[in-house]
Design an enzyme around this catalytic site. Sequence first.
Site, short mmCIF file in Angstrom:
data_model
loop_
_atom_site.label_atom_id
_atom_site.label_comp_id
_atom_site.label_asym_id
_atom_site.label_seq_id
_atom_site.Cartn_x
_atom_site.Cartn_y
_atom_site.Cartn_z
N CYS A 2 37.78 26.93 6.90
CA CYS A 2 36.49 27.46 6.48
C CYS A 2 35.42 26.81 7.35
O CYS A 2 35.49 25.63 7.68
CB CYS A 2 36.14 27.20 5.02
N ARG A 27 37.67 28.88 12.37
CA ARG A 27 38.13 28.06 11.25
C ARG A 27 38.61 28.90 10.06
O ARG A 27 39.15 28.38 9.10
CB ARG A 27 36.98 27.15 10.77
N TRP A 74 38.66 30.81 4.93
CA TRP A 74 40.12 30.91 5.03
C TRP A 74 40.60 30.66 3.62
O TRP A 74 40.50 29.54 3.11
CB TRP A 74 40.64 29.84 6.00
N ASN A 100 34.21 23.87 1.76
CA ASN A 100 35.38 23.86 2.62
C ASN A 100 36.30 22.78 2.08
O ASN A 100 35.91 21.61 2.06
CB ASN A 100 34.94 23.55 4.07
N GLY A 101 37.50 23.17 1.63
CA GLY A 101 38.43 22.17 1.09
C GLY A 101 39.12 22.72 -0.15
O GLY A 101 39.10 23.92 -0.40
N GLU A 485 57.48 25.38 21.47
CA GLU A 485 56.07 25.76 21.65
C GLU A 485 55.95 27.23 22.06
O GLU A 485 55.07 27.95 21.58
CB GLU A 485 55.43 24.82 22.68
N LYS A 489 53.89 29.97 19.88
CA LYS A 489 52.78 30.73 20.47
C LYS A 489 53.00 32.22 20.26
O LYS A 489 52.09 32.95 19.89
CB LYS A 489 52.74 30.43 21.95
N GLU A 492 52.53 33.30 16.59
CA GLU A 492 51.13 33.24 16.15
C GLU A 492 50.33 34.45 16.57
O GLU A 492 49.54 34.97 15.80
CB GLU A 492 50.43 32.04 16.82
N HIS A 508 75.68 26.95 17.90
CA HIS A 508 76.05 26.52 16.54
C HIS A 508 75.41 27.41 15.48
O HIS A 508 75.26 27.00 14.33
CB HIS A 508 75.65 25.06 16.33
N LYS A 607 41.91 27.61 12.83
CA LYS A 607 42.05 26.63 13.89
C LYS A 607 42.20 25.20 13.37
O LYS A 607 42.99 24.42 13.87
CB LYS A 607 40.82 26.73 14.79
C1 F6R Z 1 49.20 26.29 17.25
C2 F6R Z 1 48.18 25.45 16.67
C3 F6R Z 1 48.53 24.65 15.47
C4 F6R Z 1 47.92 23.25 15.60
C5 F6R Z 1 48.14 22.45 14.30
C6 F6R Z 1 47.62 21.04 14.43
O1 F6R Z 1 48.73 27.01 18.35
O2 F6R Z 1 47.08 25.41 17.14
O3 F6R Z 1 49.91 24.59 15.26
O4 F6R Z 1 48.52 22.60 16.68
O5 F6R Z 1 47.48 23.10 13.26
O6 F6R Z 1 46.27 21.03 14.71
P1 F6R Z 1 45.54 19.78 15.34
O7 F6R Z 1 46.11 19.59 16.69
O8 F6R Z 1 44.10 20.18 15.38
O9 F6R Z 1 45.80 18.62 14.45
#
Ligand code: F6R
Length: 612
Positions: A2, A27, A74, A100-101, A485, A489, A492, A508, A607
């Site tokens: 948020c 956010r 969010w 926010n929270g 990773e 990606k 997402e 396996h 984010k």
């Molecule tokens: C994936 C992504 C998330 C963050 C995760 C941790 O693209 O961005 O998986 O890596 O939420 O976030 P931070 O690095 O901000 O602690």
Amino acid sequence: MCGIVGYTGPKQAYPIILKGLKRLEYRGYDSSGVALLHNGKLDVYKKKGKVAQLEESLVGVNVHAHIGIGHTRWATHGEPSDRNSHPHTSSSGRLSMIHNGIIENYAQLKKELLSKNYTFTSDTDTEVLLNFIEDILLNNNCTLEEAVRIALKRITGAYCILLLDEQDPETIIAARKGSPLVIGIGKGEHFLASDASPIIEYTKEVVYVNDYELAIVRPNELILKNIGNEKITPFITKLDMELAAIEKGGYDHFMLKEIYEQPSTIQDCLRGRLHAEDGTITMAGIDDNIEQIKNAERIMIVACGTSWHAGLVAEYIIEELCRIPVEVEYASEFRYRNPIVNKGDVIIAISQSGETADTLVALEKAKENGAFIFGVVNAVGSSIARISHAGAYTHAGHEIGVASTKAFTGQLVVLTMMALRIAIQKETITQERYLHLLTELADVPEKVDAILKNAEHIKTIALKYKDAHDFLFLGRGYNFPIALEGALKLKEISYIHAEGYPAAEMKHGPIALVDENLPVVFIATKDSYHEKIVSNMQEIKARKGKIISIITEGDDISPTLSNDCIFIPPADELIAPIISVIPLQLLSYFTGIAKGIDVDKPRNLAKSVTVE
Ligand code: F6R
């Protein structure tokens, strides 16, 4: 998650709030709203959907006001809908609040309020907290500031709240615990936001509010207090951030811009630290604590998501170069599973935002047990950066695209430099290998640039496989976390199911998935595992899987097994992950775009994950 924005001062509040909400949409973006206070009357407008939908709904509406608050959501409690959007209004209509929270004991508070005949118009924990504050305000004959303080002492959970009171035309009351809040100090005006991006074009002077602090904000006054009502002198920080850094700069999406920024963000990360010509690495956070770190019996790495993947790469590198045992933990597990943390243990926290709730709480607990916390953080001044004993910023600049790209490569560069710095001090690396790796690191920006020039080819591959229902990503050794990773990606931003696996582990179980419809991405650069991973390719080819391989220029075996190849410049195996991830970022980006997805704001994500 948020995003919250507030303004009090002589300017029109609405345009400032709206612009700020657009900047904070990374956010959360399932609904948004504003509350504006004018002539003793609170007007609240809110809408399900992105901020643009709120803006559209307010065309032609009189939004004149010099004070207001805004929120982009969010969802946690209650589905995304107009009625669950913030701001919420108290039962009497006097107060308006954004949050926010998560208020964890909201059910108990709601029960109390229901017994006092309060009614609720939303499913949110925020409305419960707001009415709880109002109930205290009305029954205790106190000021709003006091009511907030009393209420916050009773709640458990995380919050950053902003409140407006119809009876106070100039004041915003704000408080935080666990969710970020920055206050910008202008001339006769104040700006409040979840991060500095909505503030940057008005002022560079900001105050980062700490947990358990409360701010009383008026155009010409900022009073900061702790929850015990003691005044605190605001610590003013100068923002080191330019407006251009938070704009798209001609790119279609922030994600693409951030992918393309990597040659320069990696350079920024190396600058002043790596001196390949005289064979030194300078990192103040490591240099100042070298004895403690190099003598650690083990290192624990705590992170989430992409940052956790960076931690896995670091595990391989630190164990190889420094001969210190490393454990990599999901922060969300670490914080609850009663881990053994002793005085003097070294914990490396990795986080782009520096605000991830699980990571933050895990660190707080470890710190209480006497651990030494080293933060590898991107967001300057963030909560994790501030609670760390020492650290190294990744210097990737503001990352706005929800999918982390440039922050990840920054993390890998910092962690590699740290390992080299420790290893040379510990004498667990030869001078020759050390100098070689320094030169290899210095060459990374150029190699990343070369891969970016090949983007059109990667786009063609993305278009070819965009309709697949599943993907498998396989890698070995240093490239195993890159397979994870790559899968993350793709999931997402294209919503295609994808799994990352160590290439040899595939037989396996996941090999059962392989048929002519399954694209399998091999990260198979030339390294000490190369022959082994080529055998794994054979296994996939024998089962008719479609092989897309990320391979080193000059490799003439892998192309004979692959349906499509992406060549990348040669690099030492220890450095390879920093460059082998770049084609995977582009592959996901182009797949997401081809599927018509808003890659900067994919569904359900945010984010900065400031709830657990
Ligand atoms: C994936 C992504 C998330 C963050 C995760 C941790 O693209 O961005 O998986 O890596 O939420 O976030 P931070 O690095 O901000 O602690």
